[in-house]
Design a protein around this motif. Structure first.
Motif, PDB file in Angstrom:
ATOM      1  N   THR A 121       1.129  -1.244   0.045  1.00 59.54           N
ATOM      2  CA  THR A 121      -0.045  -0.010  -0.011  1.00 59.54           C
ATOM      3  C   THR A 121       0.933   1.275   0.670  1.00 59.54           C
ATOM      4  OG1 THR A 121      -0.291  -0.222   2.339  1.00 59.54           O
ATOM      5  CG2 THR A 121      -1.691  -1.321   1.260  1.00 59.54           C
ATOM      6  N   LEU A 122       1.781   0.832  -0.186  1.00 59.28           N
ATOM      7  CA  LEU A 122       2.954   2.289   0.261  1.00 59.28           C
ATOM      8  C   LEU A 122       3.917   2.662  -0.243  1.00 59.28           C
ATOM      9  CD1 LEU A 122       3.853   2.083   4.471  1.00 59.28           C
ATOM     10  CD2 LEU A 122       2.380   3.498   3.220  1.00 59.28           C
ATOM     11  N   PRO A 123       4.766   3.920  -0.532  1.00 64.13           N
ATOM     12  CA  PRO A 123       5.176   3.444  -1.779  1.00 64.13           C
ATOM     13  C   PRO A 123       6.785   3.218  -1.969  1.00 64.13           C
ATOM     14  CG  PRO A 123       4.281   5.694  -1.288  1.00 64.13           C
ATOM     15  CD  PRO A 123       3.677   4.497  -0.713  1.00 64.13           C
ATOM     16  N   GLN A 124       7.295   2.315  -2.284  1.00 68.47           N
ATOM     17  CA  GLN A 124       8.602   1.745  -2.651  1.00 68.47           C
ATOM     18  C   GLN A 124       9.771   2.041  -3.170  1.00 68.47           C
ATOM     19  OE1 GLN A 124       7.564  -0.600   0.670  1.00 68.47           O
ATOM     20  NE2 GLN A 124       6.567   0.076   0.494  1.00 68.47           N
ATOM     21  N   LEU A 125      10.971   2.537  -2.574  1.00 65.42           N
ATOM     22  CA  LEU A 125      12.030   2.515  -3.326  1.00 65.42           C
ATOM     23  C   LEU A 125      12.103   1.553  -4.059  1.00 65.42           C
ATOM     24  CD1 LEU A 125      14.498   4.695  -3.957  1.00 65.42           C
ATOM     25  CD2 LEU A 125      15.504   3.774  -2.195  1.00 65.42           C
ATOM     26  N   VAL A 126      12.761   1.813  -5.534  1.00 61.85           N
ATOM     27  CA  VAL A 126      12.814   0.654  -6.384  1.00 61.85           C
ATOM     28  C   VAL A 126      13.942   0.672  -7.123  1.00 61.85           C
ATOM     29  CG1 VAL A 126      10.766  -0.513  -6.967  1.00 61.85           C
ATOM     30  CG2 VAL A 126      11.611   1.702  -7.984  1.00 61.85           C
ATOM     31  N   ALA A 127      15.105   1.872  -7.843  1.00 64.20           N
ATOM     32  CA  ALA A 127      15.911   2.365  -7.759  1.00 64.20           C
ATOM     33  C   ALA A 127      15.989   3.754  -8.046  1.00 64.20           C
ATOM     34  CB  ALA A 127      16.437   1.115  -9.152  1.00 64.20           C
ATOM     35  N   PRO A 128      17.943   3.918  -8.171  1.00 63.83           N
ATOM     36  CA  PRO A 128      17.970   5.727  -7.578  1.00 63.83           C
ATOM     37  C   PRO A 128      17.486   5.511  -9.660  1.00 63.83           C
ATOM     38  CG  PRO A 128      20.269   4.019  -7.701  1.00 63.83           C
ATOM     39  CD  PRO A 128      18.675   3.049  -8.005  1.00 63.83           C
ATOM     40  N   SER A 129      17.270   7.092  -9.750  1.00 63.69           N
ATOM     41  CA  SER A 129      17.302   6.840 -11.258  1.00 63.69           C
ATOM     42  C   SER A 129      18.744   7.012 -11.917  1.00 63.69           C
ATOM     43  CB  SER A 129      17.506   8.626 -11.777  1.00 63.69           C
ATOM     44  OG  SER A 129      16.477   9.368 -10.848  1.00 63.69           O
ATOM     45  N   ALA A 130      20.074   7.159 -11.089  1.00 64.84           N
ATOM     46  CA  ALA A 130      21.485   6.454 -12.397  1.00 64.84           C
ATOM     47  C   ALA A 130      21.315   5.002 -13.154  1.00 64.84           C
ATOM     48  CB  ALA A 130      22.558   6.793 -11.114  1.00 64.84           C
ATOM     49  N   LEU A 131      20.616   4.562 -12.433  1.00 62.11           N
ATOM     50  CA  LEU A 131      20.000   3.099 -13.038  1.00 62.11           C
ATOM     51  C   LEU A 131      19.954   2.587 -14.111  1.00 62.11           C
ATOM     52  CD1 LEU A 131      19.997   0.033 -12.475  1.00 62.11           C
ATOM     53  CD2 LEU A 131      17.888  -0.537 -11.420  1.00 62.11           C
ATOM     54  N   LEU A 132      18.549   4.022 -14.383  1.00 60.52           N
ATOM     55  CA  LEU A 132      19.064   4.011 -16.269  1.00 60.52           C
ATOM     56  C   LEU A 132      18.998   5.760 -16.496  1.00 60.52           C
ATOM     57  CD1 LEU A 132      14.956   2.991 -16.108  1.00 60.52           C
ATOM     58  CD2 LEU A 132      17.041   2.025 -16.875  1.00 60.52           C
ATOM     59  N   PRO A 133      19.978   5.725 -17.070  1.00 60.80           N
ATOM     60  CA  PRO A 133      20.502   6.740 -16.999  1.00 60.80           C
ATOM     61  C   PRO A 133      20.337   7.098 -18.357  1.00 60.80           C
ATOM     62  CG  PRO A 133      22.304   5.210 -17.206  1.00 60.80           C
ATOM     63  CD  PRO A 133      21.139   4.856 -16.209  1.00 60.80           C
ATOM     64  N   GLU A 134      19.855   6.490 -19.426  1.00 68.16           N
ATOM     65  CA  GLU A 134      19.778   6.945 -21.163  1.00 68.16           C
ATOM     66  C   GLU A 134      18.200   6.772 -21.694  1.00 68.16           C
ATOM     67  OE1 GLU A 134      21.818   7.975 -22.239  1.00 68.16           O
ATOM     68  OE2 GLU A 134      24.218   7.480 -21.567  1.00 68.16           O
TER      69      GLU A 134
END
Length: 397
Positions: free
Chosen positions: A72-85
């Motif tokens: 039910t709560l938002p979860q962190l999945v990754a930093p933006s840097a995982l998908l830089p392109e």
């Protein structure tokens, strides 16, 4: 509220920190207030001993109830840097649902179901980032754009009346906030508490960092035992005596909360006296900030890099923890490469991977044996008690 002192930082000087050209940034008022409290020599401690039932960590029914928080709560999945392109994608399975993290041609990030709308086939395997101009199902070659739109169907005439526009990949609620990507399974999930932290993350320049390394640790412990380690500083001089203890004063921490999320700081008053509190780079040399994102992700801000620890419960006694290390830029020299490798080995391979996670596993084995009925928390561990009260409150809603 006690808090973590669990990252390589400052006691006399930052450990082997290099002088990278960090973009000038100003701390937020909340960050500065914590630094000023440290400079005054304040330490936040509880008023007395508190206790928790040992079953809090070992009861399967309790664990099943807690999993509602992860749905039910938002979860962190990754930093933006995982998908830089742009037009890239990576599979993510840690929270139990087959997810596909993508970045579209317009730069927007998406969290989609990693399952074809035709027959449910998994679209992307492995944990490496792949190009995603077209995401093609390996079974019947249905094709999707990185935003999930169904863009191609071989022999479309075999599906008379099929509404292609209504059959893109399932999209989960998601938000990219301050260089971090969050998702939720609940369509009504509220991201506002996380957005309140965006100025803090922007002050660290998180969105512009480079992903140096990431690793998933499989920890034989209840997820809360891992989070607990980052909510108290009592263990640092003892557990981390061989790695990072000499970077910290014993138990000198301050903390506050932003919504359900804890923001904490640890450092040395002597260094703060010389620090420019209006300059984030100067402040980071004297203070380590740590954010415990409720319920189970940790952001540790060291002088020249940042670690994200994403806890993903698998069972009552097993948790996957993905450690991401973010640095200012890709290593440009052999000296820089050696510096980052030393930093990564010290934390991921030592303080976190061996010491913190090892302690959590040993705690779980002891608690699961039924030898003790209660866990005792001292005044330096009141952050743990507060964390568990917040869990209870969230489950009561």
């Amino acid at each position: 509220m006690a808090s973590p002192a669990c990252a390589a930082t400052v006691s006399g000087a930052p450990f082997a920190a290099m002088d990278f050209p960090l973009q000038p940034r100003r701390p937020t008022p909340g960050q500065r207030a914590l630094a000023e409290a440290l400079a005054r020599g304040e330490a936040m401690m509880g008023e007395g001993i508190e206790q928790l039932p040992a079953a809090t960590y070992t009861d399967p029914d309790r664990f099943a109830a807690e999993m509602r928080l992860f749905r039910t709560l938002p979860q962190l999945v990754a930093p933006s840097a995982l998908l830089p392109e742009a037009v890239s994608a990576v599979a993510h399975d840690g929270y139990g649902s087959p997810l596909l993290l993508t970045r579209g041609a317009d730069g927007r990030a998406h969290v989609l179901a990693n399952a074809c709308r035709h027959r449910g086939t998994r679209l992307v395997d492995g944990d490496e980032v792949v190009g995603a101009k077209r995401i093609v199902c390996p079974y019947h070659a249905w094709a999707y754009k990185p935003d999930g739109e169904l863009s191609g169907m071989p022999r479309a005439e075999c599906f008379p009346g099929f509404d292609r526009s209504a059959n893109g990949l399932r999209a989960y609620p998601s938000a990219e906030i301050g260089g971090l990507l969050f998702y939720a399974e609940d369509e009504q999930a509220d991201f506002s508490d996380l957005r309140a932290l965006e100025p803090d993350f922007d002050a660290f320049g998180m969105a512009g960092l480079h992903l140096y390394e990431r690793r998933v640790h499989d920890v034989a412990a209840n997820w809360k035992l891992i989070v607990d380690a980052f909510l108290e500083s009592y263990h640092v001089q003892r557990l981390h005596a061989q790695t990072i203890a000499h970077f910290f004063a014993d138990g000198i921490t301050v903390a506050d909360r932003v919504g359900p999320h804890q923001r904490a700081a640890v450092g040395r008053a002597a260094l703060l006296e010389r620090a420019d509190l209006d300059d984030m780079a100067s402040l980071r040399r004297a203070v380590t900030f740590t954010y415990a994102l409720f319920p189970a992700s940790i952001v540790v801000v060291s002088p020249d890099y940042i670690n994200l620890l994403v806890c993903m419960p698998q069972s009552v006694g097993r948790t996957l923890v993905e450690d991401y290390m973010l640095i200012p830029e890709p290593p440009q020299t052999n000296e820089a490469a050696a510096h980052w490798q030393k930093s990564w080995a010290l934390l991921d391979g030592g303080a976190f991977g061996t010491e913190d996670f090892g302690a959590a596993a040993r705690c779980y084995r002891g608690l699961a044996s039924g030898t003790i009925e209660t866990v005792t928390l001292g005044t330096l561990e009141n952050g743990i008690a507060d964390f568990h009260r917040r869990i209870d409150a969230a489950l009561a809603r």
